[in-house]
Write a protein that holds these residues in place. Structure first.
Motif, PDB file in Angstrom:
ATOM      1  N   UNK A 157      -4.128 -12.720  -1.217  1.00 57.21           N
ATOM      2  CA  UNK A 157      -3.609 -11.404  -1.476  1.00 57.21           C
ATOM      3  C   UNK A 157      -4.482 -10.363  -0.929  1.00 57.21           C
ATOM      4  N   UNK A 158      -5.681 -10.128  -0.759  1.00 55.62           N
ATOM      5  CA  UNK A 158      -6.489  -8.797  -0.575  1.00 55.62           C
ATOM      6  C   UNK A 158      -6.819  -9.101   0.824  1.00 55.62           C
ATOM      7  N   UNK A 159      -6.914 -10.268   1.722  1.00 54.70           N
ATOM      8  CA  UNK A 159      -7.607 -10.368   3.034  1.00 54.70           C
ATOM      9  C   UNK A 159      -6.400 -10.773   4.053  1.00 54.70           C
ATOM     10  N   UNK A 160      -5.449 -11.839   3.682  1.00 49.67           N
ATOM     11  CA  UNK A 160      -4.666 -12.447   4.663  1.00 49.67           C
ATOM     12  C   UNK A 160      -3.224 -11.832   4.646  1.00 49.67           C
ATOM     13  N   UNK A 161      -2.781 -11.517   5.820  1.00 51.11           N
ATOM     14  CA  UNK A 161      -1.099 -11.348   5.991  1.00 51.11           C
ATOM     15  C   UNK A 161      -0.420 -12.658   6.218  1.00 51.11           C
ATOM     16  N   UNK A 162       0.737 -12.715   6.356  1.00 58.03           N
ATOM     17  CA  UNK A 162       1.409 -14.100   6.920  1.00 58.03           C
ATOM     18  C   UNK A 162       1.066 -14.309   8.522  1.00 58.03           C
ATOM     19  N   UNK A 218      -4.145  -5.037  -6.029  1.00 58.93           N
ATOM     20  CA  UNK A 218      -5.430  -5.998  -5.901  1.00 58.93           C
ATOM     21  C   UNK A 218      -6.623  -4.955  -5.391  1.00 58.93           C
ATOM     22  N   UNK A 219      -6.562  -4.340  -4.236  1.00 59.71           N
ATOM     23  CA  UNK A 219      -7.559  -3.556  -3.560  1.00 59.71           C
ATOM     24  C   UNK A 219      -8.067  -2.652  -4.714  1.00 59.71           C
ATOM     25  N   UNK A 220      -7.353  -2.242  -5.553  1.00 59.53           N
ATOM     26  CA  UNK A 220      -7.679  -1.345  -6.432  1.00 59.53           C
ATOM     27  C   UNK A 220      -8.752  -1.932  -7.277  1.00 59.53           C
ATOM     28  N   UNK A 221      -8.185  -3.107  -7.965  1.00 61.18           N
ATOM     29  CA  UNK A 221      -8.821  -3.966  -8.781  1.00 61.18           C
ATOM     30  C   UNK A 221     -10.114  -4.450  -8.225  1.00 61.18           C
ATOM     31  N   UNK A 222     -10.235  -4.643  -7.011  1.00 64.70           N
ATOM     32  CA  UNK A 222     -11.530  -5.195  -6.442  1.00 64.70           C
ATOM     33  C   UNK A 222     -12.530  -3.930  -6.235  1.00 64.70           C
ATOM     34  N   UNK A 223     -11.916  -2.766  -5.749  1.00 66.04           N
ATOM     35  CA  UNK A 223     -12.864  -1.625  -5.714  1.00 66.04           C
ATOM     36  C   UNK A 223     -13.697  -1.430  -7.017  1.00 66.04           C
ATOM     37  N   UNK A 224     -12.582  -1.504  -8.154  1.00 70.06           N
ATOM     38  CA  UNK A 224     -13.229  -1.225  -9.525  1.00 70.06           C
ATOM     39  C   UNK A 224     -14.518  -2.083  -9.869  1.00 70.06           C
ATOM     40  N   UNK A 227     -11.771  -4.457  -0.787  1.00 67.31           N
ATOM     41  CA  UNK A 227     -10.828  -3.519  -1.572  1.00 67.31           C
ATOM     42  C   UNK A 227     -10.249  -2.205  -0.738  1.00 67.31           C
ATOM     43  N   UNK A 228     -10.310  -2.304   0.552  1.00 65.59           N
ATOM     44  CA  UNK A 228      -9.687  -1.335   1.643  1.00 65.59           C
ATOM     45  C   UNK A 228      -8.791  -1.833   2.639  1.00 65.59           C
ATOM     46  N   UNK A 254       7.455 -17.266  -3.907  1.00 65.28           N
ATOM     47  CA  UNK A 254       7.997 -16.213  -2.770  1.00 65.28           C
ATOM     48  C   UNK A 254       7.631 -14.827  -2.889  1.00 65.28           C
ATOM     49  N   UNK A 255       7.284 -14.410  -4.254  1.00 63.42           N
ATOM     50  CA  UNK A 255       6.884 -13.026  -4.324  1.00 63.42           C
ATOM     51  C   UNK A 255       5.551 -12.800  -3.710  1.00 63.42           C
ATOM     52  N   UNK A 256       5.611 -11.678  -3.193  1.00 67.52           N
ATOM     53  CA  UNK A 256       4.117 -11.162  -2.494  1.00 67.52           C
ATOM     54  C   UNK A 256       3.276 -10.408  -3.537  1.00 67.52           C
ATOM     55  N   UNK A 257       2.197 -10.742  -3.594  1.00 70.70           N
ATOM     56  CA  UNK A 257       1.126 -10.055  -4.507  1.00 70.70           C
ATOM     57  C   UNK A 257       1.324  -8.560  -4.294  1.00 70.70           C
ATOM     58  N   UNK A 258       0.776  -7.917  -5.249  1.00 67.94           N
ATOM     59  CA  UNK A 258       0.738  -6.209  -4.828  1.00 67.94           C
ATOM     60  C   UNK A 258      -0.535  -6.004  -4.330  1.00 67.94           C
ATOM     61  N   UNK A 259      -0.849  -6.042  -2.984  1.00 64.33           N
ATOM     62  CA  UNK A 259      -1.884  -5.775  -2.112  1.00 64.33           C
ATOM     63  C   UNK A 259      -2.662  -4.737  -2.691  1.00 64.33           C
ATOM     64  N   UNK A 260      -1.765  -3.429  -2.739  1.00 68.64           N
ATOM     65  CA  UNK A 260      -2.582  -2.251  -3.150  1.00 68.64           C
ATOM     66  C   UNK A 260      -3.356  -2.214  -4.339  1.00 68.64           C
TER      67      UNK A 260
END
Length: 316
Positions: free
Chosen positions: A211-216, A170-176, A272-273, A162-168
């Motif tokens: 995590x990085x792309x989809x919302x509910x 996750x995005x920073x990791x992808x950009x890196x 990552x944006x 039920x925990x949401x991932x930390x999208x922000x």
């Protein structure tokens, strides 16, 4: 061209330029805080931008892989603040032309040769799954495997619970990953040519879509755009994408810039944006944003344009 951080320092050392630049900073601040400017203030902002006509600030650019990139982009949008008034077409990219940037010499081919020399039984499926092969080659590069592991571990936290991932994060990791790993590796992982759904699923999950792309539920594309324009990096990547992936119906290659490599690089920059795109399924190469244009009211046309930049873009 001088980068925007150096141009800012040069401007601040001159009293006239510095005074004009401070006016523009206040204009940019008002815009970020959604403070409506009266007529006189708007005129003052436009005049300040015009006063920088011959300044190195007006022609400065940033590099995708530079240190203090956010600072550089903030300077660029301070000077070009009026360009986003009233419409989402940003017209010009703050990034240096890819042809003018240094290209890293990589050991990709050496690692690929090393991989092909290994016992084939250890790498079953490589021949039919180019995405798997690209991942194996990434695993032989310390930088590639480290940064890929970093974003994967952040983006999969909370998955299946039920925990949401930390999208922000996750995005920073992808950009890196896409900024710091040479394109020899990242392009092959993201654009690997698939012949079956197993390979296509691996390609679609390159950016950890849950995590990085989809919302509910799919947000409206206009909301996605607003989130992007509030973020200097996303706004810059969108401007870069619009410039380098501008479709042209009359052009034989469908591209106004005639540069598919620059378009693919600009597309990767969007990952990552807040406007992260992805493959829509494991059986096609169609890409899209995770958003909808339902309930857009009288802004439906604008909303459709945002979505079609990815879904119906012949250049991309």
């Amino acid at each position: 061209r001088r980068d925007c951080i150096a141009a800012e320092q040069l401007c601040l050392s001159d009293s006239t330029c510095s005074a004009t630049y401070r006016i523009l900073e206040n204009c940019a601040l008002a815009k970020t805080r959604f403070v409506p400017l009266d007529h006189n203030s708007r005129v003052r902002c436009l005049n300040a931008e015009l006063d920088l006509g011959n300044s190195s600030l007006l022609h400065c650019k940033c590099h995708r892989r530079m240190k203090r990139q956010e600072h550089c982009l903030r300077v660029f949008w301070t000077v070009h603040g009026s360009m986003t008034d009233g419409y989402f077409n940003l017209e010009t990219s703050p990034y240096e032309n890819p042809a003018n940037e240094e290209h890293w010499k990589t050991d990709y081919n050496k690692l690929a040769a090393l991989l092909s020399g290994k016992d084939c039984s250890q790498l079953a499926g490589d021949a039919t799954n180019p995405c798997l092969k690209a991942t194996h080659i990434c695993n032989l590069s310390k930088k590639c495997v480290r940064l890929r592991t970093d974003y994967a571990s952040i983006c999969t936290k909370g998955a299946g619970s039920e925990d949401m991932c930390d999208r922000r994060k996750c995005h920073r990791g992808l950009r890196n990953f896409f900024e710091k790993v040479p394109e020899d590796f990242t392009k092959r992982i993201l654009f690997c040519p698939c012949q079956d759904e197993l390979c296509g699923e691996r390609r679609r999950k390159t950016i950890v879509p849950d995590c990085s792309f989809q919302y509910n539920t799919k947000p409206n594309c206009l909301w996605l755009l607003d989130s992007c324009l509030e973020d200097h990096i996303c706004k810059s990547r969108l401007a870069d994408f619009q410039q380098n992936c501008q479709p042209a119906d009359m052009s034989p290659d469908g591209c106004s810039q005639h540069n598919h490599a620059a378009c693919l690089q600009a597309y990767m920059g969007m990952i990552g944006t807040p406007m992260t795109p992805n493959y829509v399924s494991n059986s096609s190469v169609e890409v899209s944003l995770w958003c909808t244009c339902e309930s857009s009211g009288n802004q439906k046309e604008k909303c459709d344009q945002i979505l079609s930049m990815f879904e119906s873009n012949k250049c991309l």
